[in-house]
Scaffold this motif. Structure first.
Motif, PDB file in Angstrom:
ATOM      1  N   GLY A 179      14.856  27.739  -8.176  1.00 52.30           N
ATOM      2  CA  GLY A 179      14.674  27.289  -9.553  1.00 52.30           C
ATOM      3  C   GLY A 179      13.257  26.928  -9.947  1.00 52.30           C
ATOM      4  N   PHE A 180      12.322  26.937  -9.014  1.00 51.57           N
ATOM      5  CA  PHE A 180      10.944  26.599  -9.366  1.00 51.57           C
ATOM      6  C   PHE A 180      10.002  27.081  -8.274  1.00 51.57           C
ATOM      7  CE2 PHE A 180      12.518  23.100  -6.825  1.00 51.57           C
ATOM      8  CZ  PHE A 180      11.449  22.755  -6.009  1.00 51.57           C
ATOM      9  N   THR A 181       8.720  27.053  -8.595  1.00 49.35           N
ATOM     10  CA  THR A 181       7.676  27.366  -7.629  1.00 49.35           C
ATOM     11  C   THR A 181       6.833  26.119  -7.429  1.00 49.35           C
ATOM     12  OG1 THR A 181       7.579  29.673  -8.325  1.00 49.35           O
ATOM     13  CG2 THR A 181       5.685  28.830  -7.126  1.00 49.35           C
ATOM     14  N   CYS A 182       6.513  25.816  -6.186  1.00 52.49           N
ATOM     15  CA  CYS A 182       5.736  24.620  -5.873  1.00 52.49           C
ATOM     16  C   CYS A 182       4.365  25.029  -5.341  1.00 52.49           C
ATOM     17  CB  CYS A 182       6.463  23.760  -4.845  1.00 52.49           C
ATOM     18  SG  CYS A 182       5.638  22.190  -4.518  1.00 52.49           S
ATOM     19  N   ARG A 183       3.334  24.471  -5.945  1.00 59.71           N
ATOM     20  CA  ARG A 183       1.969  24.727  -5.491  1.00 59.71           C
ATOM     21  C   ARG A 183       1.436  23.461  -4.817  1.00 59.71           C
ATOM     22  NH1 ARG A 183      -3.131  26.835  -9.237  1.00 59.71           N
ATOM     23  NH2 ARG A 183      -4.710  26.760  -7.594  1.00 59.71           N
ATOM     24  N   PHE A 184       1.149  23.555  -3.528  1.00 58.84           N
ATOM     25  CA  PHE A 184       0.610  22.418  -2.787  1.00 58.84           C
ATOM     26  C   PHE A 184      -0.912  22.421  -2.891  1.00 58.84           C
ATOM     27  CE2 PHE A 184       4.645  23.324  -0.518  1.00 58.84           C
ATOM     28  CZ  PHE A 184       5.271  22.110  -0.754  1.00 58.84           C
ATOM     29  N   ILE A 185      -1.463  21.254  -3.214  1.00 59.71           N
ATOM     30  CA  ILE A 185      -2.893  21.110  -3.477  1.00 59.71           C
ATOM     31  C   ILE A 185      -3.431  19.961  -2.645  1.00 59.71           C
ATOM     32  CG2 ILE A 185      -4.620  20.672  -5.288  1.00 59.71           C
ATOM     33  CD1 ILE A 185      -2.333  21.572  -7.274  1.00 59.71           C
ATOM     34  N   LYS A 186      -4.646  20.108  -2.150  1.00 58.07           N
ATOM     35  CA  LYS A 186      -5.289  19.008  -1.434  1.00 58.07           C
ATOM     36  C   LYS A 186      -5.749  17.951  -2.427  1.00 58.07           C
ATOM     37  CE  LYS A 186      -7.008  21.023   2.877  1.00 58.07           C
ATOM     38  NZ  LYS A 186      -8.213  21.228   3.726  1.00 58.07           N
ATOM     39  N   ALA A 187      -5.676  16.692  -2.035  1.00 56.77           N
ATOM     40  CA  ALA A 187      -6.139  15.606  -2.900  1.00 56.77           C
ATOM     41  C   ALA A 187      -7.623  15.786  -3.178  1.00 56.77           C
ATOM     42  CB  ALA A 187      -5.882  14.253  -2.248  1.00 56.77           C
ATOM     43  N   PRO A 188      -8.048  15.720  -4.451  1.00 57.83           N
ATOM     44  CA  PRO A 188      -9.462  15.894  -4.765  1.00 57.83           C
ATOM     45  C   PRO A 188     -10.318  14.732  -4.273  1.00 57.83           C
ATOM     46  CG  PRO A 188      -8.242  15.236  -6.713  1.00 57.83           C
ATOM     47  CD  PRO A 188      -7.224  15.499  -5.639  1.00 57.83           C
ATOM     48  N   ALA A 189      -9.701  13.592  -4.092  1.00 50.84           N
ATOM     49  CA  ALA A 189     -10.347  12.390  -3.559  1.00 50.84           C
ATOM     50  C   ALA A 189      -9.216  11.461  -3.131  1.00 50.84           C
ATOM     51  CB  ALA A 189     -11.226  11.714  -4.610  1.00 50.84           C
ATOM     52  N   PRO A 190      -9.454  10.582  -2.166  1.00 49.35           N
ATOM     53  CA  PRO A 190      -8.376   9.682  -1.727  1.00 49.35           C
ATOM     54  C   PRO A 190      -7.806   8.869  -2.895  1.00 49.35           C
ATOM     55  CG  PRO A 190     -10.244   9.564  -0.223  1.00 49.35           C
ATOM     56  CD  PRO A 190     -10.710  10.368  -1.407  1.00 49.35           C
ATOM     57  N   TYR A 191      -6.503   8.681  -2.867  1.00 52.60           N
ATOM     58  CA  TYR A 191      -5.845   7.876  -3.892  1.00 52.60           C
ATOM     59  C   TYR A 191      -5.878   6.402  -3.495  1.00 52.60           C
ATOM     60  CZ  TYR A 191      -3.822  12.186  -5.804  1.00 52.60           C
ATOM     61  OH  TYR A 191      -3.647  13.422  -6.358  1.00 52.60           O
ATOM     62  N   GLY A 192      -6.131   5.540  -4.484  1.00 45.05           N
ATOM     63  CA  GLY A 192      -6.010   4.112  -4.280  1.00 45.05           C
ATOM     64  C   GLY A 192      -4.676   3.632  -4.810  1.00 45.05           C
ATOM     65  N   GLU A 193      -4.399   2.350  -4.621  1.00 41.71           N
ATOM     66  CA  GLU A 193      -3.119   1.791  -5.101  1.00 41.71           C
ATOM     67  C   GLU A 193      -2.941   1.988  -6.591  1.00 41.71           C
ATOM     68  OE1 GLU A 193      -1.643  -2.177  -4.200  1.00 41.71           O
ATOM     69  OE2 GLU A 193      -2.516  -1.971  -2.201  1.00 41.71           O
ATOM     70  N   ALA A 194      -4.040   1.871  -7.340  1.00 39.74           N
ATOM     71  CA  ALA A 194      -3.965   1.972  -8.798  1.00 39.74           C
ATOM     72  C   ALA A 194      -3.765   3.403  -9.272  1.00 39.74           C
ATOM     73  CB  ALA A 194      -5.233   1.394  -9.424  1.00 39.74           C
ATOM     74  N   ASP A 195      -3.839   4.377  -8.366  1.00 37.53           N
ATOM     75  CA  ASP A 195      -3.733   5.792  -8.745  1.00 37.53           C
ATOM     76  C   ASP A 195      -2.317   6.347  -8.633  1.00 37.53           C
ATOM     77  OD1 ASP A 195      -6.522   5.958  -9.172  1.00 37.53           O
ATOM     78  OD2 ASP A 195      -6.872   6.321  -7.034  1.00 37.53           O
ATOM     79  N   LEU A 196      -1.411   5.592  -8.005  1.00 40.58           N
ATOM     80  CA  LEU A 196      -0.072   6.105  -7.732  1.00 40.58           C
ATOM     81  C   LEU A 196       1.002   5.196  -8.298  1.00 40.58           C
ATOM     82  CD1 LEU A 196      -0.512   7.224  -4.008  1.00 40.58           C
ATOM     83  CD2 LEU A 196      -0.710   8.641  -6.056  1.00 40.58           C
ATOM     84  N   THR A 197       2.103   5.806  -8.691  1.00 40.05           N
ATOM     85  CA  THR A 197       3.274   5.065  -9.138  1.00 40.05           C
ATOM     86  C   THR A 197       4.504   5.878  -8.743  1.00 40.05           C
ATOM     87  OG1 THR A 197       4.301   3.980 -11.061  1.00 40.05           O
ATOM     88  CG2 THR A 197       3.313   6.137 -11.440  1.00 40.05           C
TER      89      THR A 197
END
Length: 264
Positions: A118-136
């Motif tokens: 039902g979909f296509t998934c594209r895996f990508i490397k993080a452009p820079a490390p994520y901090g706590e404020a970057d994720l939910t």
């Protein structure tokens, strides 16, 4: 006993992987019994395979062949540590102008494209490390789906506008945003270390400063991250586009709007 544990597990886990199921029935993931039971449930239509080692539970009385799997939930389970990002994050949070069945996931490992049910998934490397404020997280069918915050998503899209579905799609999607935290957006741009992205984001924030509540101090901070010399941004090509002088970025005509007139 394993059979008695399967039904409650399927009810609680709309999407799961082999290891999840093995834990639920008290077996090691490599146990042949796990393979046998999964095969039986697939044949019975109790579950549906999304990709290798990842499955979706099928509600009773539903047809396994036509049952629609939540693609965001499924995509987030295809690789450990997967995070819905870029245009897919905008869509998941209700800000994408158009729907796409090409899902973007930041995850450990090599970049790749995986065709799932039902979909296509594209895996990508993080452009820079994520901090706590970057994720939910966003709840999908009772399960948590990791996703980049709105501010992180916007910053990442200015860094990689090619992952926005086109410049028109990016600007149209950003126009749907009524509120965000400019400081969080700027902090992410600092981490990305992309002056062109900072300049384009600065133009966008300034053009919507009243709507988004952007302070003069925030714009000054962002201006310090902008390019020192004029650069093409958001798909503008040599010999075309117009300059936003304060931000030292040349933007394509397609993104110009009345708010831009005061900046050029």
């Amino acid at each position: 006993m394993p059979r008695q544990r399967s039904a409650p597990f399927f009810s609680d886990a709309p999407v799961f992987d082999r290891a999840d199921y093995a834990r639920a029935i008290g077996r090691a993931p490599s146990d042949k019994v796990v393979s046998s039971m999964l095969a039986q449930h697939l044949k019975a239509g109790n579950i549906r395979r999304i990709a290798r080692g990842v499955f979706a539970s099928v509600p009773k009385h539903a047809n396994a062949e036509t049952w629609s799997v939540d693609r965001f939930l499924a995509a987030s389970r295809l690789r450990p540590g997967g995070v819905i990002a870029y245009h897919s994050a905008l869509e998941l949070q209700g800000y994408a102008y158009s729907e796409s069945f090409d899902l973007q996931v930041v995850a450990p490992g090599q970049p790749a494209v995986l065709s799932a049910e039902g979909f296509t998934c594209r895996f990508i490397k993080a452009p820079a490390p994520y901090g706590e404020a970057d994720l939910t997280t966003v709840d999908r069918l009772g399960q948590s789906v990791p996703v980049t915050t709105l501010e992180c998503t916007v910053a990442d899209l200015f860094d990689r506008p090619d992952l926005a579905g086109g410049t028109d799609e990016l600007i149209s999607s950003l126009d749907l945003i009524g509120r965000l935290d400019p400081d969080r957006l700027i902090n992410r741009l600092v981490g990305l270390r992309n002056a062109t992205a900072a300049g384009a984001a600065g133009w966008w924030l300034e053009s919507r400063r009243d709507q988004l509540g952007v302070s003069a101090d925030a714009l000054d901070r962002l201006q310090a991250l902008a390019p020192k010399q004029n650069r093409y941004a958001l798909g503008a090509v040599s010999g075309a586009g117009r300059l936003a002088p304060r931000w030292r970025v040349i933007l394509p005509e397609a993104v110009l709007n009345p708010a831009f007139e005061g900046l050029a």
